[in-house]
Design an enzyme around this catalytic site. Structure first.
Site, short mmCIF file in Angstrom:
data_model
loop_
_atom_site.label_atom_id
_atom_site.label_comp_id
_atom_site.label_asym_id
_atom_site.label_seq_id
_atom_site.Cartn_x
_atom_site.Cartn_y
_atom_site.Cartn_z
N LYS A 182 0.84 -1.20 0.00
CA LYS A 182 0.00 0.00 0.00
C LYS A 182 0.88 1.25 0.00
CE LYS A 182 -4.02 1.81 2.57
NZ LYS A 182 -4.92 1.53 3.72
N SER A 259 -9.54 1.69 2.44
CA SER A 259 -8.62 2.45 1.62
C SER A 259 -7.52 1.58 1.00
CB SER A 259 -7.95 3.54 2.46
OG SER A 259 -7.21 2.96 3.53
N SER A 283 -10.20 -0.61 6.78
CA SER A 283 -9.61 -0.49 5.45
C SER A 283 -9.01 -1.78 4.90
CB SER A 283 -8.55 0.61 5.45
OG SER A 283 -9.16 1.87 5.54
#
Length: 538
Positions: A182, A259, A283
């Protein structure tokens, strides 16, 4: 063939762009067919949504497929088109027509995108009740993208190689695995972009690799690339206004969840085997649920967060997304201090308030799923517990999260007006208004809420849906997205309040769309949760 289930829209007069003479035709070419094909190509080039809707047959049986999956029904296809920005410019290189009968024909066209490569489109055209030619089924094969920018910011083969084992040493437990990192973690020599182009432009290459990345490299995994995130990880939808929305291969036309949208999509697409992600308020669990993945939010503080861009440090956690539980366990075991991990007896609890926070279809499927697990002897009947007022708990969580998000990123946001997407800008604007008194009160209430949850759960594993719904449509309106977000956060925020580990197990479906069973366990029961989840999944 399907019967029209909706009133037919009026088809526009088809234009007649320069099309090649069909390379091959079998059967007698029906009147109007090639003109309709030309009109469709014109509408596609102009991104004329109304015309494109008219050229596709109405009803629930119309099909459109591509590499991202199959859309079923006119409404689903229309929604997909409305959520994209158009198609690449192209010309038709060759055309092949196979006439089936007077009312049906198969057209296969080879196209040449202006950007290069070649595409292939196969369409079944049918004559409607009003005599208009319409597409009843289509399969689109576009030139493969070297990198899908909605999923990846950077990709290598690999981007960062695994640490080489010492001479004679046994390969690490993650040998051969690949990681989608990420875009919040430091990797030496690379920048962090946080899902925002303006932030990326000003970023400086990291001089050290974040421990959460380094430990996976040390266990034998390599970094495939840096994957996209929702801006500053302040979302659970998976839609980034700057880079686009990653695909959801399990729900074509659906949001991927955020996210950790990029790592989740990379894993679901088979482009990486591990998504190294973060979970502040869901997330990891939400994209895992939407895409049918395994996802673990680790115990708060159990994995070193150095070299990780913070959102709300009181709740931020490191975690992983995988397609298989064994890979998830290996990644977690490589990252967690085994001496702190605790065994957990399989004692379960359920909260009616948490179940009723989900939409009705999830409620019904969740209750049915637990009933099947109980009848199969995989779990004992869960105890019913009262976790308190969910709206009150979410308010406490949001106040502390917002205060910390503004402390972590407010200076940058203030210095870059207009740099954020609308939804994220709105959240930061609200965060800026949380005063010191409100924050202090919320922190006091947070400690009390945490103690209350500890007492209520008493070492049991809380079972709940991982999200309040299956993946919403990509073209869902802001009000629908916000309602889904609030309902989901009222469920997912409890793990953040308690600092608990939480595992999403891809166990349930509604009409083919996945949603996860979430296991929230006592602190430092991370590995035990994975073992229990794997046993439940069979």
């Amino acid at each position: 063939m399907s019967e029209p289930l909706l009133p037919e829209p009026a088809l526009p007069e088809p234009a007649a762009p320069a099309l090649p003479t069909p390379t091959s035709v079998t059967g007698e070419l029906p009147d109007g067919l090639l003109a309709a094909f030309a009109g469709y190509e014109n509408a596609l080039a102009a991104n004329d949504l109304a015309a494109l809707d008219a050229y596709f047959a109405p009803g629930e049986h119309t099909l459109r497929g591509d590499a991202s999956g199959l859309l079923v029904g006119h409404d689903a296809i229309s929604g997909f088109r409305g959520a994209r920005s158009g198609t690449v410019a192209r010309s038709i290189r060759s055309l092949h027509v196979r006439v089936i009968d007077a009312g049906h024909a198969l057209i296969v066209s080879v196209n040449a995108p202006d950007a290069g490569g070649a595409g292939l489109v196969t369409q079944l055209w049918t004559v409607s009740d009003t005599g208009a030619w319409q597409v009843e089924a289509a399969q689109v094969a576009a030139p493969p993208a070297a990198i899908n920018p909605t999923v990846w910011r950077l990709v290598g083969n690999p981007l960062v190689a695994a640490d080489a084992p010492a001479d004679g040493a046994t390969p690490g437990a993650l040998a051969g695995e690949t990681i989608a990192v990420k875009d919040l973690y430091d990797i030496v020599g690379f920048t962090v972009g946080a899902g925002n182009p303006a932030y990326l432009r000003e970023a400086r290459p990291a001089t050290e690799t974040a421990p959460a990345v380094a430990v996976l490299l040390g266990a034998g995994a390599s970094v495939r690339g840096i994957a996209q995130t929702d801006e500053f990880a302040y979302s659970i939808a998976g839609d980034n206004e700057h880079y686009g929305t990653p695909p959801n291969v399990r729900v074509p036309g659906g949001l991927p969840g955020g996210s950790s949208s990029g790592p989740a999509a990379a894993v679901a697409l088979g482009q990486a085997s591990i998504g190294l992600a973060t979970d502040t308020a869901g997330s990891i669990r939400v994209p895992a649920s939407y895409q049918g993945l395994w996802g673990l939010r680790s115990t708060h503080g159990a994995v070193d967060r150095a070299g990780l861009l913070p959102l709300a440090p009181s709740f931020d956690t490191v975690g992983w997304l995988t397609r298989r539980p064994g890979v998830l366990r290996a990644a977690a075991a490589a990252s967690l201090d085994a001496s702190l991990q605790v065994p957990v007896p399989p004692r379960f609890a359920v909260s009616a308030a948490l179940v009723f926070a989900a939409d009705e279809s999830v409620q019904a499927a969740f209750v049915d799923g637990l009933d099947r697990l109980t009848r199969a002897g995989r779990i004992d009947a869960p105890d019913l517990v009262d976790v308190g007022d969910l709206a009150e708990a979410l308010g406490i969580f949001r106040a502390v999260q917002a205060a910390e998000a503004w402390l972590a990123n407010g200076d940058w946001v203030t210095a870059h007006p207009g740099a954020l997407g609308a939804a994220i800008a709105g959240r930061f604007a609200a965060a800026a208004r949380v005063g010191a008194t409100a924050e202090a009160e919320a922190r006091t209430e947070l400690a009390a809420a945490r103690a209350r949850l500890d007492a209520v759960l008493d070492g049991r594993i809380l079972l709940l849906p991982s999200a309040s719904s299956t993946a919403p449509a990509r073209n869902a309106g802001p009000a629908e997205i916000e309602a889904t977000r609030t309902a989901t956060l009222s469920m997912t925020s409890l793990a953040g309040i308690g600092g608990y580990p939480a595992l999403s197990v891809p166990l349930f479906e509604i009409d083919g769309a996945p949603f996860g069973l979430c296991l929230v366990g006592p602190r430092y029961s991370d590995l035990a949760l994975i073992d229990i989840g794997a046993a439940l999944a069979g």
